[in-house]
Design an enzyme around this catalytic site. Structure first.
Site, PDB file in Angstrom:
ATOM      1  N   CYS A 112       5.774   0.682  10.572  1.00 37.46           N
ATOM      2  CA  CYS A 112       5.769  -0.414   9.468  1.00 37.46           C
ATOM      3  C   CYS A 112       5.606  -1.302   9.883  1.00 37.46           C
ATOM      4  O   CYS A 112       6.191  -1.752  11.000  1.00 37.46           O
ATOM      5  CB  CYS A 112       6.523  -0.339   7.756  1.00 37.46           C
ATOM      6  N   THR A 113       4.618  -2.547  10.053  1.00 33.44           N
ATOM      7  CA  THR A 113       3.969  -3.876  10.314  1.00 33.44           C
ATOM      8  C   THR A 113       5.483  -4.992  10.102  1.00 33.44           C
ATOM      9  O   THR A 113       5.556  -5.754  10.228  1.00 33.44           O
ATOM     10  CB  THR A 113       3.310  -4.177  10.585  1.00 33.44           C
ATOM     11  N   HIS A 114       6.327  -4.142   8.458  1.00 34.49           N
ATOM     12  CA  HIS A 114       7.425  -5.640   7.466  1.00 34.49           C
ATOM     13  C   HIS A 114       8.228  -5.356   9.068  1.00 34.49           C
ATOM     14  O   HIS A 114       8.985  -6.372   8.753  1.00 34.49           O
ATOM     15  CB  HIS A 114       7.003  -5.359   6.044  1.00 34.49           C
ATOM     16  N   TYR A 146       0.467  -1.129   0.038  1.00 34.98           N
ATOM     17  CA  TYR A 146       0.030   0.180   0.353  1.00 34.98           C
ATOM     18  C   TYR A 146       0.862   1.213  -0.123  1.00 34.98           C
ATOM     19  O   TYR A 146       0.352   2.392  -0.520  1.00 34.98           O
ATOM     20  CB  TYR A 146      -0.766   0.483   1.391  1.00 34.98           C
ATOM     21  N   GLY A 147       2.119   1.216   0.701  1.00 39.20           N
ATOM     22  CA  GLY A 147       2.752   1.875   0.876  1.00 39.20           C
ATOM     23  C   GLY A 147       2.894   3.364  -0.313  1.00 39.20           C
ATOM     24  O   GLY A 147       2.419   4.465   0.127  1.00 39.20           O
ATOM     25  N   GLU A 166       8.789  -8.507   1.289  1.00 40.75           N
ATOM     26  CA  GLU A 166       7.863  -9.627   0.870  1.00 40.75           C
ATOM     27  C   GLU A 166       8.316 -10.618  -0.154  1.00 40.75           C
ATOM     28  O   GLU A 166       8.289 -11.907  -0.302  1.00 40.75           O
ATOM     29  CB  GLU A 166       6.445  -9.266  -0.285  1.00 40.75           C
ATOM     30  N   ASN A 180       0.700   0.055   8.836  1.00 38.25           N
ATOM     31  CA  ASN A 180       0.947   1.971   9.087  1.00 38.25           C
ATOM     32  C   ASN A 180       0.160   2.154   8.602  1.00 38.25           C
ATOM     33  O   ASN A 180       0.120   3.649   8.360  1.00 38.25           O
ATOM     34  CB  ASN A 180       2.512   1.740   9.375  1.00 38.25           C
ATOM     35  N   SER A 181       0.656   2.190   6.911  1.00 41.08           N
ATOM     36  CA  SER A 181      -0.252   2.802   5.916  1.00 41.08           C
ATOM     37  C   SER A 181      -1.883   3.066   5.958  1.00 41.08           C
ATOM     38  O   SER A 181      -2.342   4.096   6.557  1.00 41.08           O
ATOM     39  CB  SER A 181       0.386   1.932   4.377  1.00 41.08           C
TER      40      SER A 181
HETATM   41  N1  DGL Z   1       2.671  -3.672   6.645  1.00 38.68           N
HETATM   42  C1  DGL Z   1       2.801  -2.105   6.324  1.00 38.68           C
HETATM   43  C2  DGL Z   1       2.385  -0.813   7.108  1.00 38.68           C
HETATM   44  O1  DGL Z   1       2.860  -1.484   8.127  1.00 38.68           O
HETATM   45  C3  DGL Z   1       2.009  -1.930   4.913  1.00 38.68           C
HETATM   46  C4  DGL Z   1       3.507  -2.462   3.883  1.00 38.68           C
HETATM   47  C5  DGL Z   1       2.940  -1.553   2.599  1.00 38.68           C
HETATM   48  O2  DGL Z   1       1.733  -2.366   2.024  1.00 38.68           O
HETATM   49  O3  DGL Z   1       3.662  -0.536   1.701  1.00 38.68           O
HETATM   50  O4  DGL Z   1       2.772   0.163   6.720  1.00 38.68           O
END
Ligand code: DGL
Length: 272
Positions: free
Chosen positions: A184-186, A42-43, A152, A74-75
């Site tokens: 960011c949860t990643h 989504y970023g 990813e 987070n996004s």
């Molecule tokens: N894991 C996501 C976050 O916390 C989104 C990463 C993404 O979709 O760009 O923002």
């Protein structure tokens, strides 16, 4: 209501870091996880579009009968938490406020770094959340657009990712931050690399543990904690490539990811 599952979603596998923390803290709870891997990351997307996706997924999870929803992205939290809360009949928690609180409590010099996606950094959601708690804190943010792709792909260590992380973090280190929010949860999956680059003097804050605690408090106060002696159940869904979701899910969460159900977009209600 106590038997109902918790709903958690992200644009892909990153939210599994939050799910893992919730599973550890609340082993009796059942969870439905949705990864929007057809449309993630989504970023790089525009904020109104991310908001629309977040509302669509939350309404879908609610149709499955969840008792609380965690926007484990987070996004999506930055772009649409308030709208999701307005549109849902169950409580909805995001990941920004818990991370901001953790950082404000941990910093000694009140210089806080935040790393996240372009959407998260552009939204200034962390600045607002941190300044709501400490108006005098200095916040230095940096978008790290390529890090989600590394995660990813399952590439969470090695020279390529180390070089990329160093490039992003150097300006924050120069600003003297003593606390860094993994916005960011990643990113918790890159924690060893980030720790190596920032060194011992910098505390890393990720919202997973904070969010898990908040989920517990919310359920406990409402009397919604599951008390059944039957084992909890985990259900995984995604909108895109199932094989990739299973493979990454096993790496990032564990053997609990046995099967992932594909849900076609646009999301409608599927069987409970
Ligand atoms: N894991 C996501 C976050 O916390 C989104 C990463 C993404 O979709 O760009 O923002």
């Amino acid at each position: 209501m106590d038997e109902a599952p918790i709903g958690i979603f992200d644009s892909g596998v990153g939210g599994l870091t939050v799910m893992r923390a919730v599973m550890r803290r609340l082993p009796a709870e059942s969870i439905v996880y949705f990864g929007d891997n057809a449309r993630g990351p989504y970023g790089p997307r525009e904020i109104p579009e991310i908001r629309r996706f977040a509302v669509e997924i939350a309404v879908f999870l609610e149709s499955l009968g969840v008792k609380i929803i965690v926007v484990a992205c987070n996004s999506a939290t930055s772009a649409g938490l308030l709208e999701v809360q307005r549109r849902c009949g169950v409580p909805v928690l995001g990941v920004v406020e818990p991370g901001a609180r953790g950082a404000v409590q941990a910093t000694r010099n009140r210089r806080i770094g935040v790393i996240g996606t372009v959407a998260t950094v552009r939204s200034r959601a962390y600045q607002r959340a941190i300044h709501a708690l400490d108006a005098g804190a200095h916040v230095h943010s940096r978008a790290c657009p390529t890090l989600v792709d590394f995660v990813e792909r399952g590439e969470v260590k090695g020279p390529r990712v180390e070089k990329e992380v160093s490039r992003y973090l150097a300006p924050l280190a120069r600003r003297g931050v003593d606390t860094l929010v993994l916005g960011c949860t990643h990113y918790p999956l890159l924690r060893p690399v980030i720790e190596g680059v920032m060194g011992d003097g910098v505390r890393l804050i990720s919202s997973d543990e904070e969010v898990a605690r908040e989920v517990e408090e919310n359920l406990a106060r409402r009397g919604y904690l599951r008390e059944s002696s039957r084992p909890s159940a985990y259900r995984f869904m995604c909108s895109g490539d199932v094989e990739q979701a299973v493979a990454l899910g096993r790496i990032f969460l564990g053997p609990e990811v046995e099967k992932v159900e594909k849900v076609e977009l646009p999301l409608g209600s599927v069987g409970r």
